[in-house]
Design an enzyme around this catalytic site. Structure first.
Site, PDB file in Angstrom:
ATOM      1  N   GLY A  57      50.795  47.048 -28.969  1.00  0.00           N
ATOM      2  CA  GLY A  57      52.152  47.550 -29.119  1.00  0.00           C
ATOM      3  C   GLY A  57      52.464  48.613 -28.090  1.00  0.00           C
ATOM      4  O   GLY A  57      51.554  49.222 -27.515  1.00  0.00           O
ATOM      5  N   CYS A  84      43.878  46.364 -28.697  1.00  0.00           N
ATOM      6  CA  CYS A  84      44.577  47.440 -27.994  1.00  0.00           C
ATOM      7  C   CYS A  84      45.100  48.480 -28.995  1.00  0.00           C
ATOM      8  O   CYS A  84      44.320  49.215 -29.576  1.00  0.00           O
ATOM      9  CB  CYS A  84      45.691  46.856 -27.124  1.00  0.00           C
ATOM     10  SG  CYS A  84      46.329  48.016 -25.883  1.00  0.00           S
ATOM     11  N   TYR A  85      46.414  48.550 -29.220  1.00  0.00           N
ATOM     12  CA  TYR A  85      46.970  49.493 -30.196  1.00  0.00           C
ATOM     13  C   TYR A  85      46.330  49.292 -31.566  1.00  0.00           C
ATOM     14  O   TYR A  85      46.077  50.246 -32.293  1.00  0.00           O
ATOM     15  CB  TYR A  85      48.487  49.303 -30.281  1.00  0.00           C
ATOM     16  CG  TYR A  85      49.182  50.212 -31.270  1.00  0.00           C
ATOM     17  CD1 TYR A  85      49.592  51.492 -30.906  1.00  0.00           C
ATOM     18  CD2 TYR A  85      49.439  49.781 -32.571  1.00  0.00           C
ATOM     19  CE1 TYR A  85      50.240  52.320 -31.811  1.00  0.00           C
ATOM     20  CE2 TYR A  85      50.082  50.601 -33.487  1.00  0.00           C
ATOM     21  CZ  TYR A  85      50.480  51.874 -33.103  1.00  0.00           C
ATOM     22  OH  TYR A  85      51.114  52.691 -34.004  1.00  0.00           O
ATOM     23  N   HIS A 171      43.138  42.747 -23.784  1.00  0.00           N
ATOM     24  CA  HIS A 171      43.926  41.655 -24.376  1.00  0.00           C
ATOM     25  C   HIS A 171      43.239  40.308 -24.129  1.00  0.00           C
ATOM     26  O   HIS A 171      43.319  39.762 -23.018  1.00  0.00           O
ATOM     27  CB  HIS A 171      45.330  41.639 -23.782  1.00  0.00           C
ATOM     28  CG  HIS A 171      46.185  42.776 -24.249  1.00  0.00           C
ATOM     29  ND1 HIS A 171      46.952  42.718 -25.387  1.00  0.00           N
ATOM     30  CD2 HIS A 171      46.364  44.016 -23.731  1.00  0.00           C
ATOM     31  CE1 HIS A 171      47.591  43.867 -25.553  1.00  0.00           C
ATOM     32  NE2 HIS A 171      47.247  44.685 -24.561  1.00  0.00           N
ATOM     33  N   GLU A 173      44.154  37.496 -25.363  1.00  0.00           N
ATOM     34  CA  GLU A 173      45.108  36.405 -25.521  1.00  0.00           C
ATOM     35  C   GLU A 173      45.783  35.981 -24.220  1.00  0.00           C
ATOM     36  O   GLU A 173      46.368  34.896 -24.146  1.00  0.00           O
ATOM     37  CB  GLU A 173      46.181  36.784 -26.556  1.00  0.00           C
ATOM     38  CG  GLU A 173      47.132  37.897 -26.140  1.00  0.00           C
ATOM     39  CD  GLU A 173      46.624  39.288 -26.457  1.00  0.00           C
ATOM     40  OE1 GLU A 173      47.448  40.212 -26.547  1.00  0.00           O
ATOM     41  OE2 GLU A 173      45.390  39.458 -26.612  1.00  0.00           O
ATOM     42  N   ASP A 229      63.267  20.561 -27.324  1.00  0.00           N
ATOM     43  CA  ASP A 229      63.380  21.244 -28.609  1.00  0.00           C
ATOM     44  C   ASP A 229      64.437  20.596 -29.502  1.00  0.00           C
ATOM     45  O   ASP A 229      64.155  20.222 -30.640  1.00  0.00           O
ATOM     46  CB  ASP A 229      63.732  22.726 -28.397  1.00  0.00           C
ATOM     47  CG  ASP A 229      62.755  23.426 -27.478  1.00  0.00           C
ATOM     48  OD1 ASP A 229      61.618  22.936 -27.358  1.00  0.00           O
ATOM     49  OD2 ASP A 229      63.130  24.444 -26.878  1.00  0.00           O
ATOM     50  N   LYS A 399      55.976  25.750 -27.683  1.00  0.00           N
ATOM     51  CA  LYS A 399      56.498  24.602 -26.953  1.00  0.00           C
ATOM     52  C   LYS A 399      55.535  23.420 -26.933  1.00  0.00           C
ATOM     53  O   LYS A 399      55.947  22.275 -27.153  1.00  0.00           O
ATOM     54  CB  LYS A 399      56.833  25.026 -25.515  1.00  0.00           C
ATOM     55  CG  LYS A 399      57.341  23.902 -24.628  1.00  0.00           C
ATOM     56  CD  LYS A 399      58.733  23.451 -25.023  1.00  0.00           C
ATOM     57  CE  LYS A 399      59.770  24.464 -24.582  1.00  0.00           C
ATOM     58  NZ  LYS A 399      61.147  23.954 -24.752  1.00  0.00           N
TER      59      LYS A 399
END
Length: 543
Positions: A57, A84-85, A171, A173, A229, A399
């Site tokens: 964050g 992280c945060y 991170h 991710e 979509d 997606k």
């Protein structure tokens, strides 16, 4: 909420990477859901997640109104990973010492693993990671041990194996941490004991059942743009409620060259959907006269979009037999006539192709503090007095998950692999005022890009390739004459989900051919430049 047996709760503290954490978990066939940091530990315990991840964050744990979960969350006997945060918050809540770093660390770093266990099983002693933080856990909480360090962060990873609580300062991710997925897998499968059985087919079955229960005998209108979509939404709803679905395609004058004809042929003629094409370009372009601010563009386009929808839906329902409109079967109108009700009562639902990334880039979907980057057409433009209830069956999907659903439903590959296109269309690819002349210039330039890219052998690896028209003119020479014309930007990126992206390394011969064709064939452009910015820090679209 999608039904599931095992799932990971991702608690949002405002990071723009929060959705990416959820995405990485789902890649492992484990369902993940983002929930607010305000959610009580009792509610989380009731829902029985297999694990909990605390996101990063933008705030500091020292801020007066810093977002924080309750400390009881760490007493649920559920594995927890703080990123992280999230790691700093764990450190602070459990009696560690968090201090501001010497300077904010943003970018690549080398992680040295000193205890190759649990999160770092089977990894080499040093790996590349991506940092983005200002504070650090300087002193570990009681019962924790240090697992890894970096040159500027003495406690870059920590663990309490007995309590199954872990923290990492980097991170995992993002693509900039190449071995990040392996670290997340260790948490998902070793710490949380997940089995990885979440499948696309189950999502389709659950969604169809949910739609049928929610809709009943009511009718639904769906905004069909021809993109992946809205196409998947339309076909999913068509399978669920059949003739109760009515698709509206709005020609807002901001579409790509030939798009109207392609959509009409594919969906009305091939798939047999009840499709209505509304020609409203004049209204949209009039709304945008003199507008240069991108957020204002989006809001005005969104408002006009809903107005056009309302008018078309009401006109459709008020029509009487035996004069069906062109392209709509008499059987459809007979059903409406037999219903004997007004359009306002009958058209209660509006279906949209909203995805997870759409929501997170507008604001946090769960009341968290995520920072607004831009309003999405599906989300930011809706008026407060909306008279329809929204149906958004893809709202919790990314997606590539939507594409998987499309394949399962039988959509052709040319639709499934179609590049993302912004809801506001070319309005957000024309920087400055949007006019009919500038739209025509951009359409021609973009068509050339699509034609040239289609012959590129690695075109399937591109996430998007498109043209942007700048509000800048430059001097040029064509023949023996001086020109003073527009600048066109070529933007081509690679990505897995649109949350992060890198500029595509297109061959110089391809770039040269695109530039040559645009300058020679598109009157009004005398210079082409190539955007080599990644996301982050840039976004994929320019507005």
């Amino acid at each position: 909420m999608i039904k599931h047996q095992e799932w990971i709760a991702v608690i949002d503290f405002g990071s723009q990477y929060t959705q990416l954490i959820a995405r990485r978990i789902r890649e492992q066939h484990v369902y993940s859901e983002i929930i607010s940091f305000k959610t009580s530990p009792a509610e989380i315990k009731r829902r029985k997640p297999a694990g909990i991840i605390l996101s990063g964050g933008p705030a500091s744990v020292f801020d007066q109104n810093a977002p924080a979960c309750r400390a009881d969350l760490l007493k649920l006997n559920i594995p927890v990973l703080g990123i992280c945060y999230g790691m700093q918050l764990i450190g602070k809540m459990l009696g560690g010492e968090v201090q501001p770093g010497r300077s904010r660390e943003y970018g690549p770093a080398q992680l040295t693993i000193i205890k190759p266990q649990m999160l770092f099983n089977n990894l080499p002693g040093r790996i590349d990671v991506w940092m983005s933080h200002g504070d650090q856990v300087q002193k570990l909480p009681p019962g924790f041990k240090c697992l890894a360090t970096t040159p500027t962060c003495p406690n870059a990873a920590m663990a309490n194996d007995q309590r199954r609580i872990y923290g990492i300062q980097f991170h995992p991710e993002v693509v900039h941490t190449p071995r990040g997925t392996e670290i997340l897998r260790q948490f998902i499968f070793s710490a949380c004991k997940c089995k990885g059985k979440w499948q696309t087919a189950q999502f389709i079955r659950d969604s169809i059942n949910d739609v049928r229960k929610a809709i009943g005998k009511e009718h639904v209108i769906c905004g069909l743009s021809g993109g992946v979509d809205s196409s998947v939404v339309a076909l999913l709803l068509h399978q669920a409620i059949g003739r109760q679905l009515h698709c509206i395609f709005v020609d807002n004058g901001l579409l790509r060259e030939g798009e109207i004809e392609q959509v009409d042929k594919t969906f009305r003629q091939t798939f047999g959907l009840d499709l209505h094409v509304v020609r409203a370009a004049t209204l949209f372009i009039k709304d945008l006269k003199g507008v240069t601010d991108p957020e204002t563009k989006r809001k005005r386009i969104g408002k006009r979009f809903i107005d056009v929808f309302s008018t078309e839906a009401k006109q459709f329902c008020k029509m009487k037999l035996p004069a069906p409109r062109r392209g709509v079967s008499s059987r459809n109108y007979a059903e409406v006539a037999r219903a004997g009700v007004s359009g306002r009562r009958r058209m209660k639902y509006l279906a949209q192709g909203t995805l997870y990334p759409d929501v997170i880039e507008s604001s946090s979907p769960i009341g968290g503090p995520s920072v607004t980057i831009k309003s999405h057409h599906n989300v930011g433009g809706l008026p407060k007095n909306l008279k329809w209830k929204l149906i958004e069956p893809l709202r919790e999907l990314f997606k590539d998950e939507v594409r998987a659903v499309g394949r399962e439903l039988g959509l052709p590959e040319e639709i499934i692999r179609r590049q993302p296109f912004p809801g506001p269309g070319l309005a957000v690819r024309i920087l400055g005022e949007v006019t009919a002349d500038r739209i025509a210039i951009l359409q021609k330039a973009d068509l050339i890009i699509q034609e040239e890219i289609s012959g590129y052998k690695l075109a399937h690896e591109l996430w998007q390739a498109f043209a942007v028209l700048l509000p800048v003119k430059t001097v040029g020479v064509m023949g023996d004459f001086r020109t003073y014309e527009n600048v066109c930007v070529l933007r081509a990126v690679t990505s897995q989900d649109g949350m992060t992206a890198d500029w595509a390394r297109l061959p110089s011969t391809l770039l040269a051919e695109i530039s040559s064709r645009i300058i020679n064939e598109v009157k009004g452009i005398n210079r082409v430049v190539y955007d080599i910015s990644s996301k982050p820090p840039a976004t994929i679209e320019w507005e």
